[in-house]
Scaffold this motif. Structure first.
Motif, PDB file in Angstrom:
ATOM      1  N   GLY A   1       0.930  -1.315  -0.105  1.00  0.00           N
ATOM      2  CA  GLY A   1       0.014   0.067  -0.002  1.00  0.00           C
ATOM      3  C   GLY A   1       0.968   1.121  -0.098  1.00  0.00           C
ATOM      4  O   GLY A   1       0.510   2.094  -0.843  1.00  0.00           O
ATOM      5  N   PHE A   2       1.763   1.077   0.909  1.00  0.00           N
ATOM      6  CA  PHE A   2       2.841   2.518   0.903  1.00  0.00           C
ATOM      7  C   PHE A   2       3.258   2.572  -0.416  1.00  0.00           C
ATOM      8  O   PHE A   2       3.512   3.863  -0.872  1.00  0.00           O
ATOM      9  N   LEU A   3       3.903   1.661  -1.059  1.00  0.00           N
ATOM     10  CA  LEU A   3       4.612   1.985  -2.410  1.00  0.00           C
ATOM     11  C   LEU A   3       3.323   2.214  -3.498  1.00  0.00           C
ATOM     12  O   LEU A   3       3.688   3.124  -4.519  1.00  0.00           O
ATOM     13  N   ALA A   4       2.340   1.767  -3.396  1.00  0.00           N
ATOM     14  CA  ALA A   4       1.365   2.054  -4.151  1.00  0.00           C
ATOM     15  C   ALA A   4       1.002   3.778  -4.132  1.00  0.00           C
ATOM     16  O   ALA A   4       0.870   4.365  -4.978  1.00  0.00           O
ATOM     17  N   GLY A   5       0.935   4.208  -2.837  1.00  0.00           N
ATOM     18  CA  GLY A   5       0.992   5.469  -2.385  1.00  0.00           C
ATOM     19  C   GLY A   5       1.984   6.495  -3.086  1.00  0.00           C
ATOM     20  O   GLY A   5       1.737   7.405  -3.714  1.00  0.00           O
TER      21      GLY A   5
END
Ligand SMILES: Nc1ncnc2c1ncn2[C@@H]1O[C@H](COP(=O)(O)OP(=O)(O)OP(=O)(O)O)[C@@H](O)[C@H]1O
Ligand SMILES: Nc1ncnc2c1ncn2[C@@H]1O[C@H](COP(=O)(O)OP(=O)(O)OP(=O)(O)O)[C@@H](O)[C@H]1O
Ligand SMILES: [Mg+2]
Ligand SMILES: [Mg+2]
Lengths: 298, 317, 514, 317
Positions: free
Chosen positions: D219-223
């Motif tokens: 999720g963080f990397l998608a953000g």
């Protein structure tokens, strides 16, 4: 003399060979006249030592695809670019191209964010929505229920077309009740199901407005429900599917964007600018859509 | 007590929680909207679920056998286009329809061969055919929809005694596939290879043939789905069915089929497809505001499966 | 086999009574559903003592140990460690308290290296927080050497190891923690005699360091040789307990099963006429070279060899899993073209494969479905399955093989290992085979069940079924086989007839190519 | 010989066949187009791959741990929108960017919690968040793109010494994630739980925490990807990233990661993402028609993995 359907004549080429990249998508019949317009421009301008290369950006419309296409055209050292930018996110790369000395001509639709493009020719989606809204009001005699189906929630062009009509109707014809909007993701079958369900819960709907892909699905539902003549569908674009229902009467209005002319004229104007520095007549060249009615289909 | 026992047994089924969710949405709708319980509306919901459900029947077998078929959406489009073009060019409806079904079958066979003979992971193999089939549909038509009518339109949009024909087709197929999966040898072998391919193979189940079969069947049903969908619209659009794969797979998994294979029921698949169609119906009937539709859909999906997860508790994965 | 490997010397001389138990459990009970697996078991485990926990399949051995280690919670009863009541709620708590468990099921992580497997859950870190690869490698080498597996490369991916080597890695993983309580649940089932030696040395070392050790096995000789005390569990209760020196194999068997159960080889006359299986110059291009064999109808034909000798490969070739490179296989005089196991099964060649969990059971399926999977097409001429036939045959085999289960709708994964193996046997026999291939058929099977299986094999052979059986247990070969072929490094070292068969002779031949 | 041995060893790696495919396409392009080898074009390809690659790094860890994250496309959109809206409303760039990243992290945590605590199959859980996150992005913006600029635009579109910043970010992250996956305890535990969750758990690996971690990280990397993408476009569109999940998952699987968990390399992921970007570049450079683009893309995907399958031959499954 420009080819049939074009309105701009090419000036004489004193600059040597000119290469123009024409970047566009291809995922439904709407794009066919765009491609043909680009091909016509290529034929016409080849007499003047210029080429218009059609570059296909694929079948998924997205800002990233446009950006990648312009980057590619810059890498291939085109002199000018005609592009269908559609999205807000394309302004930055258009500015970058302009700064690099490669003028960009926007056609069909551009984002709301301003860019340094040479010019934009096309229909303003909000005023197109308003134009359709006026027509809807007329057909509905200013009252009744209107069902609204939009392509993708959040797609700028779809939202502008939708709001252009809805805002106009809300202020001018408050007696028209709006049902929806619902999202059909440009799918005709979803428009079909949505129409079916709308007619179930609001049997008194008399008009359905489809802002983007698949209006004929709504028309087919009207036909299958046996409501031809009582419920009309309005939408966009002069495609074979839509025209068929305009003939049979489920479709009562289609706004056309003259994409062929946009493609052809933009290419020639860009050429004229490149060889003679001739600026287009204005930064925004509005194309007032031609509203096709059942009368036009006969 | 027999009744209580039966309810308990039902609760242990994976599809139960989705059934509960379906019932909850339906009960809520029957109070919230005067139109929901009208037979006509219920039949519409059934019709709207039918294509996803039909394609999901094939997908369910593929997933039970530990595969996945991402290409169904494109196969829907290609089959419809092939049928429409041949119908137009030969003037024969039969030729068109048969060709459409065969196209679906052929796509499925290609997927199966890529998996069994060329040992390409089904996810990738069918992702490839997803692209190739879509491209072929576009090439065949130049991107322009082809008119499609006649018998297919009857199946896609017609009604018999008020009941949509496509809904009848779905019911017949669901019953047939349910019987196939639970009562035939081949059906049982599909579950076996999904459970433990190596053991099943050593026990005499023909791995390759069974895998080929499920992919071919999934392709065939996608082809049928394409004909129904195009028939419904009286038009074969090369973009028909785009993105269907996610809806179809979601219906299968909502219905309690495990992505890891070996487990799943046909009844569950139908319930899953109905739940998704019911949601879309609910949005229109209740006039839910635009963006909340998107949020609600996600929440319902999560809840439907979450119920099951919570009930199972600390059991295991 | 193992009796001469594990010499019965070096029993702990320290009397258990002199010490306080490390762990002491009282009144442990556990049931799954309505199935009472443990009924009020009391057990004390002392430091520096090896306890052999014996019992039939499904007696509750693994369950009891799971409860002691925190993997399961008891329904009733109490556990004290060093006299203080404890209650492990998870495996991690058990590990923290010094309990190490080598599970019955292989559980190495195939994707990780051996060294990583050995340190899983407690990998050493460098100052920067990275995994300390070199420390791990050195430590791994040391630990492997302790369990006599120094030939395993710590950098190798664990998934590429043989089953026996994987088992050693698991033992090493438990050893690495220097546990106070070491639970070994059938650790030797796929070890070679040589590997068992290294393992034994390690267990003795651990005992001398003061660890309490529980050793679960179905090889009674091993238990007698290695253990200080023998505890026998039957139907969830302890039925006998005492020093290993004071009991005997026969006594244990009687305790386990409630009756003396010894299988005697009965010499049989096999008519020399019909050749059921003939291998001519068979090679697979990798592991097997130029094997010639003849097996007669109704014969029980053994295949012996050290690990890697190619027994499994040979059976795979006959069954069609593996492709023939050169040579020919004839089945009852006809050329046997093997393209696929499914063809073999239909032509009457069935297998009970090695590796129950990976290649045998369909874990999500019921007992009945597991048993009938090979016969579905025989039971029914139509595409529809014949459920009543399945039920009826299942019932017959439940009775004749003595499969213990609550119902045939039960998932097979809830049965004990030995009962699972009987179900796989039922699967093979139900298919009405002409040739039965057995690969390590009694792995993890208790003596009682073993005897049952031996009788079944002999009975089927009596009725004309041809059996080819690969086994690593010489006593098993001696008990059952009419002839044995010994393989050594993929070549046929020779075929011994009944009167030539002795343990010495067989082992010598097996080492021929080494 | 050492060299030959090294090549052999390379050939045994799953990512090798995709590397071969990448090289083949690159070599073909360098003959077919005069512009392909120009540094500027090559850097463009790198930039175009960067967002997919960055998001794929997180996805790879999820898949290695035997999960799947379908929500990345929507998380890209939601994070970008949150960042842009907060930047606009608070006037602080930092607040916006931090909020964007935290949004991604929060979505990932939600996915992780739905999986680990509510035991919802990750496919369904993330399909749910896919819908919910997209709906929230639409609600926040009323469907209208928000202008986005400043530092994010520098990261998304800027260059340092001619090299796109987003490409640099991708390289740094790839190296970091590679080291993380291969050299840290947590990284190795991710492989362990993907390979055999039960055994890993018995060995003392904390299943829940590790699973939560991979989803949160994805999720963080998608953000982050959302911020870069919106920065590149100088506009945060609520529909940003729509459909990205398939591209991202395809990159991961093309790179040799097994959907069944336990296997996969970070290098492979980057190669997979580059291959997909290279194909798109080839289409533009060679002016291939859209329909053939679709067909070609499918064929290349099949070939890239098919090579590997054929090479492995009758080995196993
Ligand atoms: N999770 C479970 N659910 C239901 N029954 C179980 C479960 N685990 C074990 N059992 C049952 O408990 C009984 C005892 O099993 P256990 O594994 O303790 O036997 P065992 O003595 O270790 O046998 P073996 O020698 O075959 O390993 C068996 O009948 C088994 O079927
Ligand atoms: N030299 C070797 N290097 C690597 N793997 C090997 C080697 N020899 C055998 N193997 C593998 O080890 C496994 C066991 O070997 P094999 O099946 O030949 O032994 P076996 O005689 O059946 O003995 P057992 O069944 O007791 O292991 C097989 O999967 C085989 O492929
Ligand atoms: Mg046990
Ligand atoms: Mg073997």
């Amino acid at each position: 003399e420009p080819p049939k359907g074009g309105t701009i004549a090419a000036v004489e080429n004193t600059k040597g060979p000119i290469k123009i990249a024409f970047l566009s998508f291809q995922n439904n019949p709407f794009w066919t006249p765009v491609t043909e317009g680009a091909a016509a421009a290529n034929g016409y301008l080849s007499n003047s030592n210029a080429t218009v290369d059609f570059v296909d950006l694929g079948n998924t419309l997205s800002a990233e695809a446009v950006v990648a296409g312009i980057e590619g055209a810059l890498a291939k050292k085109y002199d000018g670019i005609v592009v269908v930018p559609i999205f807000d996110g394309t302004a930055r790369i258009i500015n970058e191209a302009t700064e690099a000395g490669v003028p960009v001509f926007n056609i069909i639709a551009e984002g709301a964010a301003p860019s340094e493009r040479l010019a934009f020719i096309g229909q303003d989606a909000t005023s197109a929505g308003r134009q359709i809204g006026e027509y809807i009001a007329k057909r509905m005699n200013g009252k009744g229920k209107l069902g609204v189906i939009t392509g993708y929630f959040g797609a700028t062009q779809h939202t502008q077309r939708m709001n252009g009509a809805i805002d106009y109707l809300k202020t001018e014809f408050p007696e028209i009740e709006i049902v929806g909007p619902f999202e059909n993701k440009d799918k005709a079958e979803a428009a079909y199901s949505l129409t079916q369900d709308m007619m179930t819960s609001n049997p008194d709907i008399s008009m359905i407005y489809v802002t983007a892909g698949g209006p004929f699905g709504a028309a087919k539902a009207v036909k299958d429900l046996g409501l031809t003549g009582r419920v009309g569908v309005v939408g966009f674009d002069h495609t074979p599917d839509n025209m068929q229902y305009l003939k049979t009467g489920e479709m009562v209005g289609l706004l056309d964007q003259a994409p062929y002319q946009q493609a052809l004229d933009a290419s020639v104007m860009l050429y004229n600018y490149l060889v003679a520095g001739k600026e287009p007549p204005s930064k925004v060249i509005p194309v007032v859509g031609k509203l096709l009615t059942p009368a036009d289909a006969k | 007590m027999g009744g209580v026992e039966a309810i308990r047994a039902l609760g242990r089924q994976r599809e139960a929680s989705v059934l509960v969710m379906l019932a909850a949405v339906a009960i809520y709708l029957s109070f919230a909207s005067d139109y929901f319980l009208e037979p006509r509306n219920l039949l519409n919901v059934g019709r709207q679920a039918s294509v996803v459900a039909i394609v999901a029947l094939g997908q369910a077998l593929v997933i039970i056998a530990r595969g996945i078929d991402l290409s169904v959406g494109s196969v829907i489009g290609l089959s419809a286009v092939v049928a429409a073009v041949l119908m137009r060019d030969t003037g024969s409806e039969t030729v068109g329809l048969v060709a459409g079904l065969l196209t679906g079958l052929a796509c499925g066979l290609v997927n199966g061969v890529l998996y069994t003979r060329f040992r390409i992971n089904p996810f990738i193999a069918t992702l490839g055919t997803l692209s190739v089939a879509r491209g072929m549909a576009l090439l065949m038509t130049g991107g322009i929809p082809v008119t499609f009518g006649g018998f297919a339109e009857f199946v896609g949009a017609g009604r018999i005694a008020g009941i949509p024909v496509s809904l009848l087709v779905m019911i017949v197929l669901a019953v047939a596939v349910h019987i196939f999966a639970s009562q035939t040898v081949r059906g049982r072998e599909i579950y076996a290879i999904g459970d433990n391919p190596k053991a099943a193979s050593l026990a005499g189940v023909n791995l390759k043939r069974t895998r080929l079969f499920v992919f071919a069947f999934s392709g065939f049903l996608a082809g049928l789905g394409g004909l129904i969908l195009a028939g419904n619209l009286a038009s074969a659009d090369p973009n028909l069915g785009m993105g269907y794969e996610l809806d179809v797979i979601a219906a299968v998994i909502l219905g309690g089929t495990a992505l890891s294979g070996g487990r799943g029921s046909i009844v569950g698949v139908i319930i899953g497809a109905l739940l998704m169609a019911l949601l879309n119906n609910a949005f229109v009937l209740l006039g839910i505001s635009a963006y909340w539709q998107v949020v609600t859909k996600g929440l319902v999906i999560i809840f439907a499966v979450g119920l099951d997860g919570l009930q199972r508790g600390a059991e295991e994965d | 086999m193992p009796s001469d490997v594990i010499s019965p010397v070096g029993h702990s001389t320290v009397g258990s009574l002199l010490r306080a138990p490390f762990i002491s459990a009282r009144g442990i009970a556990k049931s799954f559903g309505g199935n009472h697996v443990l009924r009020s078991v009391d057990i004390d485990l002392y430091p520096g003592e090896v306890v052999g926990l014996l019992g039939e399949n499904g007696a509750g051995k693994s369950t009891l140990m799971q409860i002691l280690s925190g993997g399961l919670q008891a329904d009733a009863g109490s556990i004290e460690m060093h006299g203080k009541p404890i209650c492990f709620l998870s495996v991690a708590e058990g590990i923290a308290a010094g309990v190490s468990f080598v599970h019955q099921e292989l559980s190495v992580i195939g994707a990780l290296s051996v060294a990583e497997n050995l340190h899983l859950g407690r990998m050493p870190k460098t100052k920067l927080g990275f995994v300390d690869g070199s420390a791990m490698r050195t430590a791994a080498g040391r630990i492997l050497a302790r369990v006599g597996a120094s030939n395993i490369d710590p950098l190798r991916e664990a998934g590429t190891l043989r089953a026996g080597e994987q088992q050693l890695v698991e033992i090493a993983r438990a050893a690495a923690r220097d546990p106070s309580l070491l639970i070994l649940d059938e650790p030797t089932s796929s070890l070679t005699p040589h590997e068992v030696e290294g393992f034994t040395a390690y267990v003795r070392e651990a005992r001398n360091r003061g660890a309490a050790i529980v050793f679960i096995t179905h090889r009674l000789e091993e238990a007698l040789a290695l253990c200080d005390r023998i505890v026998v569990l039957r139907n969830g209760s302890i039925v006998s307990e005492g020093p290993a020196r004071e009991t005997s194999r026969e006594q244990i068997v009687t305790d386990m099963t409630g009756k003396p159960a010894i299988y005697e080889h009965r010499p049989r006359h096999i008519p020399a006429t019909e050749i059921a299986l003939k291998l001519e110059n068979v090679s697979d291009g990798r592991h097997l070279h130029e094997v010639d064999l003849e097996v007669r109808k109704g014969e029980i034909f053994g295949l012996f060899g050290l690990v890697g000798a190619g027994r499994t490969e040979l059976l795979d070739l006959i069954h069609g899993v593996r492709k023939l490179k050169s040579g020919e296989i004839k089945l009852f005089g006809e050329k046997h073209v093997v393209r696929d196991p499914s063809v073999s099964v239909r032509s009457g060649v069935v297998i009970v494969p090695e590796g129950r969990k990976t290649a045998g059971i369909l874990p999500l399926h019921s007992v009945r479905d597991n048993a009938s999977i090979s016969s579905l097409r025989r039971f029914s001429r139509s595409p529809f399955k014949n459920s009543s036939r399945e039920k009826q045959r299942m019932e017959e085999f439940r009775a004749s093989l003595g499969i213990r289960m609550a119902s045939d709708d039960q998932r097979i994964s809830t049965l004990s290992g030995g009962n699972q193996q009987k179900v796989i046997f039922a699967r093979a026999l139900m298919a009405n085979p002409r040739l039965l291939l057995l690969d390590e058929p009694t792995h993890g099977v208790d003596v009682g069940a073993k005897v049952d299986l031996y009788s079944i094999i002999a009975r089927e052979a009596e009725h004309g079924l041809t059996v080819v059986m690969a086994s690593s247990e010489v006593p098993e070969i001696l008990a059952l086989c009419d002839r044995v072929a010994v393989l050594s490094k993929g070549r046929l070292a020779g075929v011994l007839s009944r009167n030539e068969m002795t343990e010495d002779h067989i082992l010598t031949m097996a080492f021929r190519e080494h």
